[in-house]
Design an enzyme around this catalytic site. Structure first.
Site, PDB file in Angstrom:
ATOM      1  N   ASP A   1      -1.338  -5.095  -3.766  1.00  0.00           N
ATOM      2  CA  ASP A   1      -1.500  -3.902  -2.810  1.00  0.00           C
ATOM      3  C   ASP A   1      -1.422  -2.634  -3.820  1.00  0.00           C
ATOM      4  OD1 ASP A   1      -1.394  -1.971  -0.811  1.00  0.00           O
ATOM      5  OD2 ASP A   1       0.875  -1.790  -0.843  1.00  0.00           O
ATOM      6  N   SER A   2      -1.775  -1.332  -3.226  1.00  0.00           N
ATOM      7  CA  SER A   2      -1.892  -0.283  -4.115  1.00  0.00           C
ATOM      8  C   SER A   2      -0.405   0.117  -4.487  1.00  0.00           C
ATOM      9  CB  SER A   2      -2.223   0.821  -3.428  1.00  0.00           C
ATOM     10  OG  SER A   2      -1.410   1.259  -2.268  1.00  0.00           O
TER      11      SER A   2
ATOM     12  N   CYS B   1      -3.542  -5.118   1.491  1.00  0.00           N
ATOM     13  CA  CYS B   1      -3.715  -3.611   1.617  1.00  0.00           C
ATOM     14  C   CYS B   1      -4.995  -3.333   2.463  1.00  0.00           C
ATOM     15  CB  CYS B   1      -3.829  -3.232  -0.008  1.00  0.00           C
ATOM     16  SG  CYS B   1      -4.628  -1.322   0.007  1.00  0.00           S
TER      17      CYS B   1
ATOM     18  N   GLU C   1       6.806   4.862  -1.184  1.00  0.00           N
ATOM     19  CA  GLU C   1       6.616   4.764  -2.521  1.00  0.00           C
ATOM     20  C   GLU C   1       7.878   5.238  -3.266  1.00  0.00           C
ATOM     21  OE1 GLU C   1       4.579   2.894  -4.769  1.00  0.00           O
ATOM     22  OE2 GLU C   1       3.880   2.028  -3.118  1.00  0.00           O
TER      23      GLU C   1
ATOM     24  N   CYS D   1      -1.939   0.501   7.884  1.00  0.00           N
ATOM     25  CA  CYS D   1      -1.808   0.333   6.245  1.00  0.00           C
ATOM     26  C   CYS D   1      -0.543  -0.298   6.099  1.00  0.00           C
ATOM     27  CB  CYS D   1      -1.507   2.102   5.840  1.00  0.00           C
ATOM     28  SG  CYS D   1      -0.726   2.029   4.229  1.00  0.00           S
TER      29      CYS D   1
ATOM     30  N   HIS E   1       1.890  -0.127   4.032  1.00  0.00           N
ATOM     31  CA  HIS E   1       3.054   0.816   3.961  1.00  0.00           C
ATOM     32  C   HIS E   1       3.697   1.226   5.122  1.00  0.00           C
ATOM     33  CE1 HIS E   1       1.500   1.171  -0.174  1.00  0.00           C
ATOM     34  NE2 HIS E   1       2.768   1.921  -0.447  1.00  0.00           N
TER      35      HIS E   1
HETATM   36  N1  DGL Z   1      -1.077  -0.118   1.599  1.00  0.00           N
HETATM   37  C1  DGL Z   1      -2.377   0.297   1.491  1.00  0.00           C
HETATM   38  C2  DGL Z   1      -3.028  -0.178   2.904  1.00  0.00           C
HETATM   39  O1  DGL Z   1      -2.724  -1.091   3.568  1.00  0.00           O
HETATM   40  C3  DGL Z   1      -3.040   1.566   0.937  1.00  0.00           C
HETATM   41  C4  DGL Z   1      -1.983   2.560   0.950  1.00  0.00           C
HETATM   42  C5  DGL Z   1      -2.513   3.613  -0.175  1.00  0.00           C
HETATM   43  O2  DGL Z   1      -2.302   3.442  -1.455  1.00  0.00           O
HETATM   44  O3  DGL Z   1      -3.122   4.592   0.138  1.00  0.00           O
HETATM   45  O4  DGL Z   1      -4.271   0.668   3.403  1.00  0.00           O
END
Ligand code: DGL
Length: 269
Positions: A16-17, A79, A158, A190, A192
């Protein structure tokens, strides 16, 4: 790099990011108790949401190389943003390797809504993608989908600010317009955002359903591995974590989500 022959004993690679994919990994761990997982948090480059699709594609290929170098039997893109930008490129590059991606749960939300209005909270990258446009085309015309880029939410996660007054206010600023438009179902588009689920549910109120894709993706991973004869049958699975971020902010989130002794290794440059 080609993929060596795959074995059920090999680990599953997840990336993931940043920390968001840990919300997916939790579901994957529950569905696949015997499997080993390798997780890469690209926190040094988060958020992906405002980056170009080309950049995300190149970076996803680099992370794929790293995980394949560690012998993975499948890649789980935990992600939504990276799936939209890179899933196809990863599948084309490594055709023998199962690649499981994710997309916002618009279809289940369309089936669940009573008001006929679904809110989707996701990154700018996901909402602007061709993949998301194609997904919207599959939703019946009588359902209205209201989208909202969750600006600032990934950064809050984060930083480990999962329940501060500022995060609470930021969450409310994103949820209020969706409610005002009549949404009774909100999709967390997302990975996160499940970390903020309690705040989101509190801002939305008890009449609103909040839908997250983590378990559906974990089920799909289990199904794909099963079909390919790659499920690990016995043992107790382990996890190994890498992060590209120098700081240890992520460590605190990792430990509250995972076991107390879980730690990130530095992702080699
Ligand atoms: N967690 C990621 C997602 O599901 C991306 C978050 C990001 O880095 O913008 O889209």
């Amino acid at each position: 790099m080609t993929v060596p022959s795959l074995s059920p004993e090999a680990p599953v690679g997840v990336f993931d990011s940043g920390l968001g994919g840990l919300s997916v990994l939790r579901h994957a761990r529950a569905r696949l108790p015997a499997d080993d997982f390798l997780y890469v948090a690209d926190s040094g480059n988060a958020p992906y949401g405002e980056r170009s699709a080309g950049w995300i594609r190149e970076r996803s290929i680099e992370l794929g190389h790293f995980l394949i170098g560690h012998g993975v039997k499948a890649l789980l893109i935990a992600c939504n943003t990276a799936t939209a930008a890179a899933a196809q490129a990863l599948r084309e590059r490594w055709p023998g390797l199962p690649v499981i991606g994710m997309e916002p749960a618009v279809k289940p939300a369309a089936a669940a809504t009573r008001s006929g209005v679904v809110g989707v909270l996701a990154t700018t990258g996901t909402l602007a993608s061709a993949r998301f446009a194609a997904l919207l085309d599959t939703v019946g015309r009588d359902i209205r989908v209201i989208t909202r880029p969750g600006t600032g939410l990934v950064e809050a996660v984060e930083r480990g600010e999962l329940d501060t007054p500022a995060t609470r206010a930021l969450v409310a600023s994103h949820i209020t317009p969706l409610l005002a438009a009549g949404a009774d179902t909100i999709v967390l588009g997302c990975t996160h955002y499940p970390f903020l689920r309690t705040l989101i549910e509190q801002a939305a109120g008890p009449q609103v359903s909040v839908i997250d894709t983590g378990d559906a993706v974990a089920r799909q991973l289990a199904r794909k591995l099963g079909e390919a004869g790659l499920l690990r049958a016995h043992g107790i699975g382990t996890e190994r974590f890498w992060s590209s971020a120098p700081a240890d902010a992520g460590e605190q989130v990792l430990r509250c989500m995972w076991r107390g002794d879980a730690a990130f290794e530095a992702l080699p440059r």
